[in-house]
Design an enzyme around this catalytic site. Sequence first.
Site, PDB file in Angstrom:
ATOM      1  CB  ALA A  97      24.036 -24.196  32.562  1.00 38.88           C
TER       2      ALA A  97
ATOM      3  CE  LYS B 294      35.227 -12.531  17.497  1.00 37.27           C
ATOM      4  NZ  LYS B 294      35.787 -12.325  16.146  1.00 37.27           N
TER       5      LYS B 294
ATOM      6  CE1 TYR C 226      31.827 -13.553  18.415  1.00 38.41           C
ATOM      7  CE2 TYR C 226      31.819 -12.075  20.302  1.00 38.41           C
ATOM      8  CZ  TYR C 226      31.895 -12.281  18.938  1.00 38.41           C
ATOM      9  OH  TYR C 226      32.048 -11.204  18.100  1.00 38.41           O
TER      10      TYR C 226
ATOM     11  CG  ASN D 196      35.338  -9.627   9.307  1.00 42.36           C
ATOM     12  OD1 ASN D 196      34.967  -9.056  10.331  1.00 42.36           O
ATOM     13  ND2 ASN D 196      34.491 -10.050   8.391  1.00 42.36           N
ATOM     14  CB  ALA D 197      35.785 -15.452   8.687  1.00 44.85           C
TER      15      ALA D 197
END
Lengths: 438, 446
Positions: free
Chosen positions: B296, B356, B352, B286-287
């Site tokens: 940009a 993911k 991110y 989960n971390a």
Amino acid sequence: MNDFPREALILGGNRIPFARSGGPYAGISNQDLLTAALEGLVARYSLQGEKLGEIAGGAVLKLAGDLNLTRESALGTPLDPRTPAVDMSKACATSLETVLHVSNRIRLGQIDSGIACGVDSASDAPIEVTPRLRRILHRAFAAKTAMQRVKALSAIRPADLSPVPPRNGEPRTGLSMGEHQALTTAEWGITREAQDELALASHKNLAAAYDAGFFDDLVTGYRGLARDQNLRPDSTLEKLGSLKPVFGVKSPQVAEPTMTAGNSTPLSDGASSVLLGSAEWAAERGLKPLARVVDARSAAVDFVHGDEGLLMAPAYAVPELLDANGLALQDLDLYEIHEAFASTVLTTLKAWESDEFCRTRLGRGGALGAIDRSRLNVAGSSLAAGHPFAATGGRLVATLAKLLHERAVETGRVQRGLISVCAAAGQGTVMLLESVTD
Amino acid sequence: MTDTYTRLVRSAPGGMLAKQLGLPRPSKLLRRGDRPEPVLGPVVVLGASAAADALARRLLDEGADVRRRFEDLRSVGTVVIVADELTAPGDLGPLVLPLAGAMRSLLPGARVVTISRPATGEEPARDAARGGVEGFVRSLAHEMRGGATANGILVADGVGPDAPGVVGALRFLLSARSAFITGQFLTVTSDAGSATADLAQPLAGRTALVTGAARGIGAAIARTLSADGARLVVLDVPGAGTELSRLANELRAVPIQLDVTSEGAGERLVSFLREHGLLLDIVVLNAGITRDKLFANMTPDRWDPVLGVNITSQITLSEALLEAGDALGAHPRFVSLASTSGIAGNRGQTNYAASKAGVMAFVDALAGRLEASGGTANAVAPGFIETEMTAKMPALTREVARRVNSLAQGGRPVDVAEAIAFLASDEAGGVQGQTLRVCGQNMVGK
């Protein structure tokens, strides 16, 4: 070696990282800091709901309202609330004394388990009112009528309202600890270079221990701090050498001041704890003992009327401890000498190497001799970690117990270690630990 | 917990205003504590196949009030549409249309679940029918009211409708544990897994590791797994040590302070487990962190830590655990945290989303490696969940993010935790390499 009914074993420890005063723990009370250290200990050793024999703790900078500081902190943890607690105080030796207290009670069979702990927050030091204002307020609180109360309070003058800041000096000499040590340092001719080298070693050793994961099971992060805030892993002799002296600068007896902010411990905030128990108690819970508390001594020196330095008491207490246990200074595998100031450590070592000191002051045939410096403060000490007064003893005991255990496992031989802590008012407490393996 | 807007529209005047202005009016979602019964009755099972009959009997045996038609029912709690024998799109209408007239009778928090088979690329007409179920469920989910949800289970050909994975997925989707999951499909690819022995403590006897456990979703996962009976090992960075200790004390869990991105983190974890004599049956990776910035303005100091924590650490930890040989139980369940940002992308989250999206591909590959041993790897992709992390979003962005899903509200950490607990259960053995969205049907991606 002694005929106590049973052994007191050190099962582990936990502390929060030490912070610089006014830093990340500013505004946090002693009770909160100590609760955090205890909560981490409870979690690490699964002590939830356990009723322990006793918790002994204390603080040096203690608010009057913190009457039962240790008990109140323990009530904030998941320990069984029926666990009793006691508050103790002996300046910087406070938590070494709490370890001794708990271990003695275990050895006497009065309790099976206990926690020794200590906390200090230089950021939240008590501030008092003037004695005159205190008397006026007492009269006002005791008043039976509103008129009497008004009359009592009307005696207050503007000058009464200025608070009395915490005193940073020995009550009997008016000198701060650093100033006292500066006199001792000059008297013993401890050089600036030697002090800076000791300070550098403290930072390097502490940083290396953190990097190796040594503190993974000794320190629980707090308020985003994962390591001691004072630690400077990239410190160098050049950087330390560039600092200006801060102690001894006003004393005419000190020709060349050598004590800087780099080789003196800073004011710190923090808390530490040590879990102790009997062999049976530990075995029932599957806890592996690290070391046993073998013996301890304390001493005091006359720094007021005599010609001894304020922080020299351990130089007297250690030989007594060694004699009682049939050991020479060199028989020890590890030494933890609290780095109140780098020069405190160096003066103590020099005193033991001095034939004259050992003959005239200690009444011995000759010098105790030198120690192998590679066995001294091997995981860093107060100069790098910081020194929240009453938390330092707990830090030293847990660290040394783990070091002794690790080395005993590695070498297959029993390891012995010495802890030496000097304290205000010319006092000192020293302790002997011995490794335990399965 | 409830946001200001939701509190406002749940008041009488606020509700009237919202209705007149056509504003979203989020309903209170019923979670485990609010709705303890496993199936909300009455239940209507639609479909005429043998599987439909068997399922109706099973639900009846478990004590549910089961019907095969909507007639005479004033209210309906659950609708299960068994569509395992579709041959052409024309079969769909007769199967699902009876529900149309009953939509207004659905109770608050009602569940509609389809059981069908995935397209295989073999028969065009049959595939069209099978594919059609997806469009039907996803649209129906948008039309559900009162916190009701619609989801589907895809059962691979050759897997019986009574396989543990199908039963487990159905049990999960019908329960209050899936409150924030709607418009989603769970695929059961094999007969693997086993029935849950103790429904009250489905994870009893299991040991679970949760990384990033000190706060937010991690803490909720630890609490949920613990409530389901698992013994917990909770891990977080040393800086969060005291929060971690508090959680460990609360759950009687074993705390371990470790920076998952530090060198040798996997080996340190393994030696810690050995020292404490622990075997992990469940590993929840989960971390995670965010360092949002428009691409940009992206720099390595914002990109690298996100990839390092969110995906590289998952790879190194799982490899160390697998290689150790004595760190994992017999049928380990890995569950990773992905994100809807990794599915649809999100402005300002290139780093991110990359991490993911990587997680989703990673669990698929890991699942393949674990299959022979009976282990599984899956991911959960949260949408907007009310946490400290989302509380830091700019107010307007946050308000919009909350409303753009079929349930018109943010989810709670426990919603993510419940999905993880399901994927970590014995029953979920047939669910492999998938990413389950917990997003209230957030309108991005699938």
